[in-house]
Design a protein around this motif. Structure first.
Motif, PDB file in Angstrom:
ATOM      1  N   ALA A   1       2.188   7.089 -95.856  1.00  0.00           N
ATOM      2  CA  ALA A   1       2.300   5.584 -94.611  1.00  0.00           C
ATOM      3  C   ALA A   1       2.347   4.543 -96.739  1.00  0.00           C
ATOM      4  O   ALA A   1       3.389   4.041 -96.777  1.00  0.00           O
ATOM      5  CB  ALA A   1       1.150   5.551 -94.127  1.00  0.00           C
TER       6      ALA A   1
ATOM      7  N   ALA B   1      -1.306   0.066 -92.821  1.00  0.00           N
ATOM      8  CA  ALA B   1      -1.388   1.367 -92.031  1.00  0.00           C
ATOM      9  C   ALA B   1      -2.682   2.187 -91.370  1.00  0.00           C
ATOM     10  O   ALA B   1      -3.464   3.597 -91.448  1.00  0.00           O
ATOM     11  CB  ALA B   1      -0.517   2.411 -93.513  1.00  0.00           C
TER      12      ALA B   1
ATOM     13  N   TYR C   1     -10.741   0.823 -93.848  1.00  0.00           N
ATOM     14  CA  TYR C   1     -10.383   1.673 -92.786  1.00  0.00           C
ATOM     15  C   TYR C   1     -10.881   2.567 -91.959  1.00  0.00           C
ATOM     16  O   TYR C   1     -12.521   2.622 -92.406  1.00  0.00           O
ATOM     17  CB  TYR C   1      -9.542   2.474 -93.746  1.00  0.00           C
TER      18      TYR C   1
ATOM     19  N   ALA D   1      -1.786   9.291 -94.386  1.00  0.00           N
ATOM     20  CA  ALA D   1      -2.248   8.341 -95.221  1.00  0.00           C
ATOM     21  C   ALA D   1      -0.818   8.330 -96.374  1.00  0.00           C
ATOM     22  O   ALA D   1      -1.033   7.226 -97.144  1.00  0.00           O
ATOM     23  CB  ALA D   1      -3.407   8.279 -95.903  1.00  0.00           C
TER      24      ALA D   1
ATOM     25  N   TYR E   1       5.730   4.938 -97.718  1.00  0.00           N
ATOM     26  CA  TYR E   1       6.691   4.187 -96.849  1.00  0.00           C
ATOM     27  C   TYR E   1       6.223   2.388 -97.254  1.00  0.00           C
ATOM     28  O   TYR E   1       7.855   1.643 -97.472  1.00  0.00           O
ATOM     29  CB  TYR E   1       6.580   4.429 -95.560  1.00  0.00           C
ATOM     30  N   GLN E   2       5.412   2.180 -97.626  1.00  0.00           N
ATOM     31  CA  GLN E   2       4.885   1.089 -98.342  1.00  0.00           C
ATOM     32  C   GLN E   2       5.924   0.301 -98.991  1.00  0.00           C
ATOM     33  O   GLN E   2       5.829  -0.194 -99.163  1.00  0.00           O
ATOM     34  CB  GLN E   2       2.923   0.695 -97.722  1.00  0.00           C
TER      35      GLN E   2
ATOM     36  N   SER F   1      -1.020   5.711 -87.963  1.00  0.00           N
ATOM     37  CA  SER F   1      -0.709   6.547 -89.018  1.00  0.00           C
ATOM     38  C   SER F   1      -2.195   6.831 -90.847  1.00  0.00           C
ATOM     39  O   SER F   1      -1.421   8.198 -91.445  1.00  0.00           O
ATOM     40  CB  SER F   1      -0.093   5.342 -90.042  1.00  0.00           C
ATOM     41  N   THR F   2      -2.523   6.935 -90.242  1.00  0.00           N
ATOM     42  CA  THR F   2      -3.868   7.508 -91.094  1.00  0.00           C
ATOM     43  C   THR F   2      -5.070   7.650 -90.151  1.00  0.00           C
ATOM     44  O   THR F   2      -5.944   8.031 -90.447  1.00  0.00           O
ATOM     45  CB  THR F   2      -4.630   6.380 -92.429  1.00  0.00           C
TER      46      THR F   2
ATOM     47  N   GLU G   1       0.159  -7.659 -90.504  1.00  0.00           N
ATOM     48  CA  GLU G   1      -1.378  -6.080 -89.843  1.00  0.00           C
ATOM     49  C   GLU G   1      -2.255  -6.990 -90.096  1.00  0.00           C
ATOM     50  O   GLU G   1      -2.490  -7.461 -90.835  1.00  0.00           O
ATOM     51  CB  GLU G   1      -0.642  -4.714 -91.317  1.00  0.00           C
TER      52      GLU G   1
ATOM     53  N   SER H   1       1.542  -2.160 -89.383  1.00  0.00           N
ATOM     54  CA  SER H   1       2.721  -1.547 -90.727  1.00  0.00           C
ATOM     55  C   SER H   1       1.827  -0.220 -90.423  1.00  0.00           C
ATOM     56  O   SER H   1       1.673   0.175 -91.870  1.00  0.00           O
ATOM     57  CB  SER H   1       1.996  -1.989 -91.742  1.00  0.00           C
ATOM     58  N   GLY H   2       2.693   0.766 -89.474  1.00  0.00           N
ATOM     59  CA  GLY H   2       2.266   1.957 -90.103  1.00  0.00           C
ATOM     60  C   GLY H   2       4.085   2.732 -89.944  1.00  0.00           C
ATOM     61  O   GLY H   2       4.738   1.777 -90.727  1.00  0.00           O
ATOM     62  N   PHE H   3       3.464   3.586 -89.674  1.00  0.00           N
ATOM     63  CA  PHE H   3       4.724   4.324 -89.818  1.00  0.00           C
ATOM     64  C   PHE H   3       6.230   4.300 -89.486  1.00  0.00           C
ATOM     65  O   PHE H   3       7.678   3.568 -90.290  1.00  0.00           O
ATOM     66  CB  PHE H   3       5.244   5.939 -89.389  1.00  0.00           C
TER      67      PHE H   3
END
Length: 333
Positions: A218, A90, A30, A215, A221-222, A94-95, A85, A62-64
């Protein structure tokens, strides 16, 4: 039980440029942001692609957007998608965003919608935006990870009298035409009850506005997507997408994914050679954001922060800012 294959983690590359680089890399760490440093350990994933595989729907990114799409496909349509991804889950916007959710409508105001397309279309556009915000709030409530929501609305701060007049007129349209109770706040009330913004001449308080730790959201969501049956494969950059005999073939370093349908949710981080359909269609927009250390009580008093609402202003290069739950100030533009 076979454990997911984990490719070695690569260092974050701050020089990646989606307009000229070959791709965003593979399994890069990241970006060193406040959000990624405070989100905790990423949830479990399904490891990198290591063989050719078939799936009904493949989602790239693999973001929002990608994770929410995967969750809804699995929960509401019985489709168990496969999310690909390039780096960590994310990894992109998204992060790295400001964590502000608003009743946003783009560059055109609602008055301009009415002028260009008529009241009926304008109301349908507004309903779509309202539905999106309500979905966002539903996802926050359903998330298994606390993303530190800060609710209460969005404060739109004006720094010129002409700007205040403009957003005050739009506030009346929002209230009278679209049923969103939006009110104008004078400079004295603003400084007394919200924040002592030295250059402000007033503000508009919109009812819809929520700040989150992006983050953590996200990662929530994962977990929701995988719990519903989606598979999430980081470290699997899509090098090329081709259509062969009615099926899409997504080539990754570890194998080719064959899918009946493909959703592309890569935003401005899309590799230029991935598919000709997106050539010339991405325009990356630069946004910078900083987060302070936690402010002391004396510093909070000196800065005049009395609210934790999400805040933006009317400057051409707009600022977005807020007081975070741990008394840090986050500001971006």
């Amino acid at each position: 039980m076979n454990k997911p294959f984990k490719t070695p983690l690569a260092a974050y590359d701050p020089h990646y440029d989606p307009l000229v680089s070959d791709g965003p890399g593979r399994n890069r760490d990241y970006a060193p942001t406040y959000w990624s440093a405070t989100a905790g350990a990423p949830p479990e994933d399904d490891g990198a692609i290591t063989r050719d595989i078939d799936t009904e729907v493949a989602i790239v990114g693999s973001g929002f957007t990608g994770l929410a799409c995967a969750a809804f496909l699995a929960r509401e349509h019985g489709i168990k998608p496969l999310v690909l991804e390039a780096n960590r889950v994310a990894w992109g916007c998204s992060t790295r965003n400001g964590g502000q959710g608003q009743n946003a409508s783009g560059r055109l105001t609602r008055s301009q919608w009415i002028e260009r397309w008529g009241l009926d279309v304008a109301k349908r556009l507004h309903a779509e935006i309202r539905d999106g915000f309500e979905t966002f709030e539903d996802m926050i409530r359903q998330s298994p990870i606390d993303c530190e929501p800060q609710r209460g609305g969005h404060l739109y701060i004006a720094h010129r009298k002409r700007n205040l007049d403009k957003i005050a007129a739009e506030a009346k349209v929002l209230t009278d035409v679209f049923g969103e109770p939006t009110r104008v706040i004078g400079v004295d009330e603003l400084r007394r009850d919200y924040l002592d913004e030295a250059e402000a001449v007033g503000a508009v308080l919109e009812p819809l506005g929520t700040g989150v730790h992006p983050a953590k959201l996200a990662f929530g969501y994962q977990q929701m997507a995988r719990a519903a049956g989606a598979k999430i494969h980081p470290g699997s950059p899509v090098i090329e997408i081709t259509n062969q005999r009615g099926a899409f073939h997504l080539r990754t370093p570890g194998g080719t994914v064959k899918a009946r349908a493909v959703g592309i949710a890569t935003g401005a981080y899309t590799a230029p050679g991935m598919t000709r359909l997106l050539r010339g269609r991405c325009m990356p927009i630069l946004s910078n954001s900083i987060v302070t250390r936690p402010l002391t009580a004396a510093e909070l008093e000196a800065t005049g922060f009395k609210t934790r609402l999400v805040l933006t202003d009317t400057r051409v290069l707009r600022f977005y800012y807020r007081l975070l739950p741990d008394n840090r100030v986050q500001i971006g533009s």
